[in-house]
Structure formats: C-alpha cells, structure tokens
Write an enzyme that holds these catalytic residues in place. Structure first.
Site, PDB file in Angstrom:
ATOM      1  N   ASP A 185       2.290  -2.942   7.570  1.00 23.90           N
ATOM      2  CA  ASP A 185       0.951  -3.459   7.865  1.00 23.90           C
ATOM      3  C   ASP A 185       0.938  -3.935   9.320  1.00 23.90           C
ATOM      4  OD1 ASP A 185      -1.649  -4.309   7.043  1.00 23.90           O
ATOM      5  OD2 ASP A 185      -0.915  -6.323   6.664  1.00 23.90           O
ATOM      6  N   GLU A 220      10.601   0.637   2.450  1.00 23.39           N
ATOM      7  CA  GLU A 220       9.578  -0.412   2.394  1.00 23.39           C
ATOM      8  C   GLU A 220       8.356   0.113   1.642  1.00 23.39           C
ATOM      9  OE1 GLU A 220       8.647  -3.237   2.234  1.00 23.39           O
ATOM     10  OE2 GLU A 220       8.060  -4.158   4.124  1.00 23.39           O
ATOM     11  N   ASP A 221       7.580  -0.788   1.051  1.00 21.11           N
ATOM     12  CA  ASP A 221       6.375  -0.355   0.341  1.00 21.11           C
ATOM     13  C   ASP A 221       5.231  -0.034   1.303  1.00 21.11           C
ATOM     14  OD1 ASP A 221       5.990  -3.029   1.066  1.00 21.11           O
ATOM     15  OD2 ASP A 221       5.687  -3.755  -0.980  1.00 21.11           O
ATOM     16  N   LYS A 267      -0.316   1.392   7.390  1.00 20.63           N
ATOM     17  CA  LYS A 267      -1.676   1.015   7.832  1.00 20.63           C
ATOM     18  C   LYS A 267      -1.631   0.826   9.339  1.00 20.63           C
ATOM     19  CE  LYS A 267      -2.518  -2.135   4.018  1.00 20.63           C
ATOM     20  NZ  LYS A 267      -3.020  -3.483   3.749  1.00 20.63           N
ATOM     21  N   ASP A 290       1.905  -6.038  -5.062  1.00 19.93           N
ATOM     22  CA  ASP A 290       1.333  -7.076  -5.925  1.00 19.93           C
ATOM     23  C   ASP A 290       0.154  -7.797  -5.286  1.00 19.93           C
ATOM     24  OD1 ASP A 290       2.899  -8.509  -3.935  1.00 19.93           O
ATOM     25  OD2 ASP A 290       2.592 -10.276  -5.179  1.00 19.93           O
ATOM     26  N   GLY A 315       8.636  -5.381  -3.488  1.00 18.97           N
ATOM     27  CA  GLY A 315       7.651  -4.292  -3.515  1.00 18.97           C
ATOM     28  C   GLY A 315       8.208  -2.884  -3.498  1.00 18.97           C
ATOM     29  N   PHE A 364      -6.569  -3.812   1.130  1.00 19.54           N
ATOM     30  CA  PHE A 364      -5.465  -4.471   0.436  1.00 19.54           C
ATOM     31  C   PHE A 364      -5.247  -3.753  -0.892  1.00 19.54           C
ATOM     32  CE2 PHE A 364      -3.261  -7.549  -2.178  1.00 19.54           C
ATOM     33  CZ  PHE A 364      -2.275  -7.971  -1.308  1.00 19.54           C
ATOM     34  N   VAL A 365      -4.071  -3.144  -1.042  1.00 22.50           N
ATOM     35  CA  VAL A 365      -3.817  -2.305  -2.211  1.00 22.50           C
ATOM     36  C   VAL A 365      -2.765  -2.924  -3.133  1.00 22.50           C
ATOM     37  CG1 VAL A 365      -4.502  -0.144  -1.094  1.00 22.50           C
ATOM     38  CG2 VAL A 365      -2.132  -0.928  -0.902  1.00 22.50           C
ATOM     39  N   ARG A 419       2.208  -5.001 -10.115  1.00 17.07           N
ATOM     40  CA  ARG A 419       3.270  -4.147  -9.568  1.00 17.07           C
ATOM     41  C   ARG A 419       3.592  -2.968 -10.483  1.00 17.07           C
ATOM     42  NH1 ARG A 419       5.867  -7.048  -5.321  1.00 17.07           N
ATOM     43  NH2 ARG A 419       6.043  -9.281  -5.658  1.00 17.07           N
TER      44      ARG A 419
HETATM   45  P1  5GP Z   1       3.752  -6.640   7.633  1.00 22.13           P
HETATM   46  O1  5GP Z   1       4.881  -7.554   8.006  1.00 22.13           O
HETATM   47  O2  5GP Z   1       3.933  -5.207   8.104  1.00 22.13           O
HETATM   48  O3  5GP Z   1       2.424  -7.205   8.034  1.00 22.13           O
HETATM   49  O4  5GP Z   1       3.642  -6.645   6.080  1.00 22.13           O
HETATM   50  C1  5GP Z   1       4.532  -6.086   5.248  1.00 22.13           C
HETATM   51  C2  5GP Z   1       4.425  -6.715   3.875  1.00 22.13           C
HETATM   52  O5  5GP Z   1       3.127  -7.256   3.653  1.00 22.13           O
HETATM   53  C3  5GP Z   1       4.599  -5.698   2.801  1.00 22.13           C
HETATM   54  O6  5GP Z   1       5.951  -5.536   2.465  1.00 22.13           O
HETATM   55  C4  5GP Z   1       3.796  -6.294   1.670  1.00 22.13           C
HETATM   56  O7  5GP Z   1       4.563  -7.238   0.977  1.00 22.13           O
HETATM   57  C5  5GP Z   1       2.669  -7.021   2.362  1.00 22.13           C
HETATM   58  N1  5GP Z   1       1.439  -6.198   2.407  1.00 22.13           N
HETATM   59  C6  5GP Z   1       0.858  -5.645   3.480  1.00 22.13           C
HETATM   60  N2  5GP Z   1      -0.243  -4.955   3.152  1.00 22.13           N
HETATM   61  C7  5GP Z   1      -0.362  -5.061   1.817  1.00 22.13           C
HETATM   62  C8  5GP Z   1      -1.296  -4.534   0.851  1.00 22.13           C
HETATM   63  O8  5GP Z   1      -2.259  -3.818   1.140  1.00 22.13           O
HETATM   64  N3  5GP Z   1      -1.067  -4.871  -0.445  1.00 22.13           N
HETATM   65  C9  5GP Z   1      -0.018  -5.652  -0.833  1.00 22.13           C
HETATM   66  N4  5GP Z   1       0.091  -5.909  -2.125  1.00 22.13           N
HETATM   67  N5  5GP Z   1       0.873  -6.159   0.033  1.00 22.13           N
HETATM   68  C10 5GP Z   1       0.711  -5.862   1.344  1.00 22.13           C
END
Ligand code: 5GP
Length: 181
Positions: A104, A100-101, A132, A160, A45, A153-154, A166
């Site tokens: 969450d 990082e993208d 977020k 993706d 991402g 969810f974006v 992407r």
């Molecule tokens: P975390 O471990 O912080 O919950 O999640 C991180 C990963 O979850 C991100 O690198 C991404 O791959 C995925 N992710 C979290 N939120 C989103 C979202 O809104 N859209 C997409 N496409 N991926 C997300």
C-alpha cells in the site's frame, strides 16, 4: 447477519487468484532454477497466499514467518513499523523471497527490506499478491506482483478488517455500514 452478506463487491474470485498464483509460481520457479530459496511470509495476512504459492514453486525451498506491526483495527497506516516476531533461521547467504498480501504505502516493506538486507542475504526479492501503486509513499517495486488494484480497502484471502474476513477464498470490498458499526 452472515459474514458473506457484509461484502459489497468481489474484486478477485478464487479462480482468478488460483490462476495468477500458478503463473507466479511458474515465474519464480524459472527465475530461481538451480538455487535454493527461503520464502518469508509476513504474518498474518500473507498466510493463505504463501500456502498456495509455495505449492506452485518447484525449486527446493524452506519457509519462515515474520510478524510486523500493521494497521491494528484501523484502515490507515501509522507509518510505525516494528518486528513483533522475528525469523527462526539465519538468512545470511540465502536467496530470500518475501511474500506479502498487499503493498500500500510501501512503509512496511521498505522497513522490512532494509532490516533483512542488513543480515546479508545472497539476494532479496518481494512477491506481493496485491499492489496499490497509487497509494505509495516510499519507493518499493515488488519483483513479483499478483494484481494491481485501485485504492480500495479490501478483505479476504488473508486480508482482514479488525481481525475478521481473512478466511474468504476471494478478495472483496466491505459494505460501508460495516465500518460504521
Ligand atoms: P503499507 O505499509 O504498504 O502501507 O501497508 C501494508 C500493510 O497494510 C499490509 O500488509 C496490510 O496489513 C495493510 N493493508 C494495506 N492495504 C490494505 C487493504 O486494502 N486491506 C487490508 N485488509 N489491509 C491492508
């Protein structure tokens, strides 16, 4: 149906992103003046963001890539994190910036930061395009943050759904019917 028609709303335009990436690059350049940097992009991402960001950073840098397990085809985090592709180079005594993208729940970065810290870098910081904070399950506060976004969810600009979308130059929200397919 063209993939553009599957988007219901654009949250961040390509211009919004470019402007903010430039600002982040300037901030990082100021903070790392006189130091060399290792930028670590999280596959897949972070690729478009990292590619744009490094071109706005004016201190000497190397970059490397790491792949961790993430959501798969679902929109919910499993909480299980695994390294699927490790770094090619040692980060011992290096100044490391993880790119990082989106942060969450924070689970991915918490795991990754702990893992990378055990390799004894000189410093370790995180730069995320999107944050977020309302979804956080563990404490992770990125030092550099492009945009705080609501709990949606974006997709786009590296993000993706089921491997797709992407390539969009913007960040947007999918139409609900896309998930129901
Ligand atoms: P975390 O471990 O912080 O919950 O999640 C991180 C990963 O979850 C991100 O690198 C991404 O791959 C995925 N992710 C979290 N939120 C989103 C979202 O809104 N859209 C997409 N496409 N991926 C997300």
């Amino acid at each position: 149906m063209a993939i553009m028609d599957e988007i219901s709303e654009v949250l961040l335009t390509a211009d919004d992103i470019a402007k903010r990436v430039k600002e982040l690059g300037e901030e990082i350049t100021r903070d790392y003046e006189g130091r060399d940097l290792v930028v670590i992009g999280i596959l897949k991402g972070a690729i478009p963001f990292m590619a744009d960001l490094i071109r706005e950073i004016k201190v000497p840098l190397e970059y490397d890539l790491i792949a961790v397990s993430s959501y798969g085809a679902s929109t919910r985090s499993s909480g299980i994190v695994q390294i699927r592709k490790d770094l090619d180079t040692s980060i011992e005594e290096k100044h490391v910036l993880i790119v990082e993208d989106v942060v969450d729940t924070g689970l991915t970065l918490k795991y990754l930061c702990e893992n990378l810290r055990s390799r004894h870098p000189a410093s370790l910081r995180v730069c995320t395009l999107l944050d977020k904070p309302s979804r956080r399950e563990v404490e992770i506060v990125p030092e550099y943050n492009g945009f705080v976004i609501p709990d949606r969810f974006v997709v786009g600009y590296g993000l993706d759904y089921a491997g797709r979308y992407r390539q969009f130059p913007f960040v947007g929200v999918l139409k609900p019917e896309v998930y129901q397919k």
